[in-house]
Write a protein that holds these residues in place. Structure first.
Motif, PDB file in Angstrom:
ATOM      1  N   ILE A   1       2.153   0.562  -7.878  1.00 23.95           N
ATOM      2  CA  ILE A   1       0.917   0.927  -7.184  1.00 23.95           C
ATOM      3  C   ILE A   1       0.166   1.912  -8.065  1.00 23.95           C
ATOM      4  CG2 ILE A   1      -0.055   1.999  -5.125  1.00 23.95           C
ATOM      5  CD1 ILE A   1       2.427   1.014  -3.599  1.00 23.95           C
ATOM      6  N   LYS A   2      -1.057   1.564  -8.406  1.00 27.99           N
ATOM      7  CA  LYS A   2      -1.878   2.410  -9.287  1.00 27.99           C
ATOM      8  C   LYS A   2      -3.078   2.931  -8.513  1.00 27.99           C
ATOM      9  CE  LYS A   2      -0.022   0.741 -13.415  1.00 27.99           C
ATOM     10  NZ  LYS A   2       0.215   1.252 -14.663  1.00 27.99           N
TER      11      LYS A   2
ATOM     12  N   VAL B   1      -3.063   0.406  -3.907  1.00 28.80           N
ATOM     13  CA  VAL B   1      -2.745  -0.962  -3.491  1.00 28.80           C
ATOM     14  C   VAL B   1      -2.306  -1.779  -4.704  1.00 28.80           C
ATOM     15  CG1 VAL B   1      -3.686  -3.077  -2.487  1.00 28.80           C
ATOM     16  CG2 VAL B   1      -4.438  -0.885  -1.624  1.00 28.80           C
ATOM     17  N   THR B   2      -1.324  -2.652  -4.496  1.00 29.16           N
ATOM     18  CA  THR B   2      -0.938  -3.622  -5.515  1.00 29.16           C
ATOM     19  C   THR B   2      -0.596  -4.930  -4.824  1.00 29.16           C
ATOM     20  OG1 THR B   2       0.421  -4.029  -7.462  1.00 29.16           O
ATOM     21  CG2 THR B   2       1.520  -3.025  -5.594  1.00 29.16           C
ATOM     22  N   THR B   3      -0.776  -6.021  -5.542  1.00 30.16           N
ATOM     23  CA  THR B   3      -0.516  -7.349  -4.998  1.00 30.16           C
ATOM     24  C   THR B   3       0.475  -8.079  -5.903  1.00 30.16           C
ATOM     25  OG1 THR B   3      -2.752  -7.410  -4.110  1.00 30.16           O
ATOM     26  CG2 THR B   3      -1.615  -9.493  -4.279  1.00 30.16           C
ATOM     27  N   VAL B   4       1.421  -8.786  -5.278  1.00 26.56           N
ATOM     28  CA  VAL B   4       2.460  -9.507  -6.016  1.00 26.56           C
ATOM     29  C   VAL B   4       2.570 -10.918  -5.444  1.00 26.56           C
ATOM     30  CG1 VAL B   4       4.926  -9.549  -6.559  1.00 26.56           C
ATOM     31  CG2 VAL B   4       3.749  -7.378  -6.367  1.00 26.56           C
TER      32      VAL B   4
ATOM     33  N   ALA C   1      11.275   0.491  -2.945  1.00 34.24           N
ATOM     34  CA  ALA C   1      10.166   1.274  -3.484  1.00 34.24           C
ATOM     35  C   ALA C   1      10.760   2.524  -4.117  1.00 34.24           C
ATOM     36  CB  ALA C   1       9.184   1.648  -2.384  1.00 34.24           C
ATOM     37  N   LYS C   2      10.356   2.819  -5.375  1.00 32.84           N
ATOM     38  CA  LYS C   2      10.876   3.980  -6.093  1.00 32.84           C
ATOM     39  C   LYS C   2       9.712   4.808  -6.633  1.00 32.84           C
ATOM     40  CE  LYS C   2      15.012   1.540  -7.737  1.00 32.84           C
ATOM     41  NZ  LYS C   2      15.795   1.172  -8.925  1.00 32.84           N
ATOM     42  N   LYS C   3       9.898   6.133  -6.571  1.00 34.56           N
ATOM     43  CA  LYS C   3       8.931   7.045  -7.155  1.00 34.56           C
ATOM     44  C   LYS C   3       9.649   8.337  -7.488  1.00 34.56           C
ATOM     45  CE  LYS C   3       4.531   9.272  -6.600  1.00 34.56           C
ATOM     46  NZ  LYS C   3       3.312   9.444  -5.892  1.00 34.56           N
ATOM     47  N   GLU C   4       9.320   8.919  -8.627  1.00 31.66           N
ATOM     48  CA  GLU C   4       9.959  10.158  -9.049  1.00 31.66           C
ATOM     49  C   GLU C   4       9.673  11.268  -8.038  1.00 31.66           C
ATOM     50  OE1 GLU C   4       9.805  12.942 -12.957  1.00 31.66           O
ATOM     51  OE2 GLU C   4       9.710  10.767 -13.277  1.00 31.66           O
TER      52      GLU C   4
ATOM     53  N   MET D   1       0.856  -1.185   0.000  1.00 34.65           N
ATOM     54  CA  MET D   1       0.000   0.000   0.000  1.00 34.65           C
ATOM     55  C   MET D   1       0.890   1.232   0.000  1.00 34.65           C
ATOM     56  SD  MET D   1      -2.839  -1.418   2.781  1.00 34.65           S
ATOM     57  CE  MET D   1      -2.524  -0.040   3.795  1.00 34.65           C
ATOM     58  N   GLY D   2       0.503   2.235  -0.773  1.00 36.91           N
ATOM     59  CA  GLY D   2       1.283   3.464  -0.843  1.00 36.91           C
ATOM     60  C   GLY D   2       0.675   4.421  -1.842  1.00 36.91           C
ATOM     61  N   GLU D   3       1.454   5.439  -2.189  1.00 36.96           N
ATOM     62  CA  GLU D   3       0.983   6.456  -3.131  1.00 36.96           C
ATOM     63  C   GLU D   3       0.968   5.911  -4.555  1.00 36.96           C
ATOM     64  OE1 GLU D   3       2.714  10.325  -2.861  1.00 36.96           O
ATOM     65  OE2 GLU D   3       3.132  10.075  -0.720  1.00 36.96           O
ATOM     66  N   ASP D   4       0.026   6.396  -5.351  1.00 39.15           N
ATOM     67  CA  ASP D   4      -0.053   6.006  -6.757  1.00 39.15           C
ATOM     68  C   ASP D   4       1.264   6.342  -7.463  1.00 39.15           C
ATOM     69  OD1 ASP D   4      -2.623   5.293  -6.249  1.00 39.15           O
ATOM     70  OD2 ASP D   4      -3.552   6.988  -7.266  1.00 39.15           O
TER      71      ASP D   4
END
Length: 129
Positions: free
Chosen positions: A54-55, A59-62, A75-78, A35-38
């Motif tokens: 994460i979209k 939430v995303t599941t792997v 976890a990476k995000k611009e 769970m996190g930011e889009d």
């Protein structure tokens, strides 16, 4: 004579079918939720392979292959600092059923089914750069 052969055949077939108790109770892969930011991308820390993003909904599941050791993720995000975190691997108590057929321990150990990831839900909080 026939009964001895049938009995031996039954023992061999049953031991082959039940060679690993965790085959019945568990998969070699486990679902983990992030769970996190889009827009946050989840990478495997050992080989830097993108596993998911994460979209909408945050939430995303792997499905991750179980291993005996902990799994390092990033976890990476611009616009944000890369955030490493660890998915902990723990002994799965269901594996104790292997006491009934001890070679099952070796099979479950080799396939990683003897362990499980816990917890299975991770809330990712990232810092801005």
């Amino acid at each position: 004579m026939k009964t001895k052969i049938l009995l031996m055949l039954a023992v061999i077939l049953s031991s082959a079918a039940l060679s690993s108790c965790m085959t019945i109770f568990s998969n070699s892969r486990q679902t983990v939720t992030f769970m996190g930011e889009d827009g946050t991308r989840i990478y495997d820390g050992t080989n830097n392979v993108k596993l998911s993003e994460i979209k909408d909904g945050g939430v995303t599941t792997v499905k991750l292959k179980k291993k005996l050791s902990d799994k390092i993720m990033i976890a990476k995000k611009e616009g944000y600092k890369n955030t490493p975190f660890i998915i902990e691997s723990q002994f799965n108590p269901k594996a104790l059923w292997n006491i009934l057929f001890w070679p099952g321990f070796l099979i479950d150990l080799g396939t990683g089914k003897i362990n499980k990831y816990d917890p299975v839900i991770y809330n990712i909080e990232m810092e801005k750069e």
